[in-house]
Design a protein around this motif. Sequence first.
Motif, mmCIF file in Angstrom:
data_model
loop_
_atom_site.group_PDB
_atom_site.id
_atom_site.type_symbol
_atom_site.label_atom_id
_atom_site.label_comp_id
_atom_site.label_asym_id
_atom_site.label_seq_id
_atom_site.Cartn_x
_atom_site.Cartn_y
_atom_site.Cartn_z
ATOM 1 N N ARG B 54 0.819 -1.222 0.000
ATOM 2 C CA ARG B 54 0.000 0.000 0.000
ATOM 3 C C ARG B 54 0.852 1.271 0.000
ATOM 4 N N ASN B 57 1.491 2.293 -3.933
ATOM 5 C CA ASN B 57 0.538 3.164 -4.635
ATOM 6 C C ASN B 57 0.035 4.297 -3.731
ATOM 7 N N ALA B 58 0.778 4.533 -2.642
ATOM 8 C CA ALA B 58 0.512 5.668 -1.747
ATOM 9 C C ALA B 58 -0.886 5.637 -1.130
ATOM 10 N N LEU B 59 -1.473 4.433 -1.003
ATOM 11 C CA LEU B 59 -2.731 4.345 -0.247
ATOM 12 C C LEU B 59 -2.439 4.661 1.210
ATOM 13 N N ARG B 86 -1.933 6.815 -9.351
ATOM 14 C CA ARG B 86 -2.596 5.538 -9.075
ATOM 15 C C ARG B 86 -3.331 4.966 -10.286
ATOM 16 N N THR B 87 -3.735 5.823 -11.201
ATOM 17 C CA THR B 87 -4.413 5.291 -12.390
ATOM 18 C C THR B 87 -3.444 4.446 -13.215
ATOM 19 N N MET B 91 -4.675 -2.676 -8.953
ATOM 20 C CA MET B 91 -4.545 -3.420 -7.698
ATOM 21 C C MET B 91 -5.678 -4.438 -7.590
ATOM 22 N N PHE B 93 -7.337 -7.586 -4.849
ATOM 23 C CA PHE B 93 -7.426 -7.774 -3.405
ATOM 24 C C PHE B 93 -7.824 -9.204 -3.042
ATOM 25 N N ARG B 95 -10.165 -10.100 -1.009
ATOM 26 C CA ARG B 95 -11.615 -10.286 -1.026
ATOM 27 C C ARG B 95 -12.259 -9.575 -2.229
ATOM 28 N N ASN B 97 -13.209 -7.068 -3.582
ATOM 29 C CA ASN B 97 -13.639 -5.672 -3.454
ATOM 30 C C ASN B 97 -14.350 -5.124 -4.689
ATOM 31 N N TYR B 110 -15.147 1.231 -14.113
ATOM 32 C CA TYR B 110 -14.920 2.248 -13.079
ATOM 33 C C TYR B 110 -13.630 3.055 -13.264
ATOM 34 N N PRO B 111 -12.477 2.398 -13.406
ATOM 35 C CA PRO B 111 -11.246 3.193 -13.566
ATOM 36 C C PRO B 111 -11.256 4.044 -14.837
ATOM 37 N N ARG B 158 -10.730 -5.317 -14.088
ATOM 38 C CA ARG B 158 -10.919 -3.943 -13.622
ATOM 39 C C ARG B 158 -9.569 -3.280 -13.375
#
Lengths: 222, 343
Positions: B54, B57-59, B86-87, B91, B93, B95, B97, B110-111, B158
Amino acid sequence: MSIIEQVTELMPTLLEQTGIMLWIVALALIFGGICGLILGLLLYVTRKGGIMQQTVVFWVINILVNTFRPVPFIIFIAAIQPLARQVVGTGIGSDAVVFGISIAASFFIARLVEQNLMAVDPGVIEAARAMGASPWRIVRTVILPEALGPLVLGYTFAIVALIDMSAVAGIIGGEGLGNYAVSYGYRQFDPVVTWTALFIIVIVVQLIQAFGNILARKILRR
Amino acid sequence: MPHIALKDVTKEYPAPQRGHAPTVAVDRVSLEIEKGDVFGIIGYSGAGKSTLVRLINALEPATAGSIEIDGTDITRLSAARQRQMRTGIGMIFQRFNLLSSRSVRRNVEYPLEVAGMGKAERRRKALELLDFVGLADKAGAFPEQLSGGQQQRVGIARALAADPPILLADEATSALDPETTDEVLDLLAKVNRDLGVTIVVITHEMEVIARIATKVAVMDRGQVVEAGETYSVFTNPQTATSRRFVRTVVRNLPTGDELTELRAQHEGRFFTISFTDEGATEARVFGALARAGVDFNLVYGGVDSIQGRVYGLLTIAVRGDAAAVDEAVSSIGSGVTVEEVHA
């Protein structure tokens, strides 16, 4: 006079009062619903760990909501009369009632919205952040759509609470079915009026609840 | 210039109470990831690997150190520039998401919405990606109607929608059964091979590393304790943590009860012989022992394939007088590591 004749005679008045009640509730729902949504959303996004963490904003709103929400509505509506006079020009009557209910509903709905938003999976918010979405975009495209089903149920619950408030608001001269039942049923010892009004309110509440359930189920695809 | 370069990166979380030391999740980590790598980061839960990914990507903001992507230190960018950055990093996950309020196709879009792409083009691109992950027929379905493996494939579609050069996979197969895990790993390998996407894989399963990672870093208590080519870490692990992970996949060393039982069944001294594809073969090992004229038995072990390369680990029991045995063992020659088993 038989009960049936009495009810028949009462009906036009009761239906008119039902209309007034629904009008008051609808207006209060629009004002209180929007303010509550904004306050609830602010509580959710500004809290510690929220997507727009703002500790000061959070605490101000939190204290405001915590202070006013638990006040019994019958006291609240009387206490807020001076403010009503400033804002809507009168402390009594239906305008003051709509004002009072809207304010009380804002605080009530704020908590309800906050709780429903808290249930949104933090994972999907993280995913949206990872895709480069801005906080405001996340609110519009992730948080609100993901919480929509529970929010519809929450607002349905709120409408029923507003009907309750509208009856109490008779104390400052608000019209509506609830107040009519108190004034002409309870105070004049006429159980037919009380029971007929009760019967109508039960039907109205059932219809609203059923509509909310159907809508929520459609949104949640269950 | 490395594609992704971490230099002395530290991430601390504030202490839960006053007077306590802050929690150090990532402790002075330095890593270099090249374009086209499938870079595995393995560690037990709590080792700091999910935090580390994380930071890339600077989350999560790093507490200290620099994280450069193509030479740009992302820790110094404004919030808006970080979102822009981040685009370019997909990423996925554990679960999945996925957005439950959106259809599969609109999840993949979405992106592209974030990137400001027009409706028709978004739709075309999303369908193209769903085809790439083998789910073209599920475009109109909703996430809850899909199996875990299918949901993860949507997650991959995605993550790749905006054509990012980098993909971060955070325990992407940990919620999946073994068969589905294979499917998803094959897909990730295909993403790396066909699209040239650099992939950073976070996992606690060494099998995932053995299957797709070209390089691996082993994390323990916030630090990278070992890093290198996957094959060399498997064949020659330098730290206890790495050895434990390697043993979860390479089960060719007898331990504890197994060893006691083997000792009861076989006479003589025990030696463990390991060889890689650069050194000897099984035949040469056995040939050398036979020529030395000692009596020996293969009692345990076998040959594994890691990243398509050979790795053998054999335990033998050798009988005879001490000098003859020593002589025989030393005659096996180069390219082979021989160690006597003492326990």
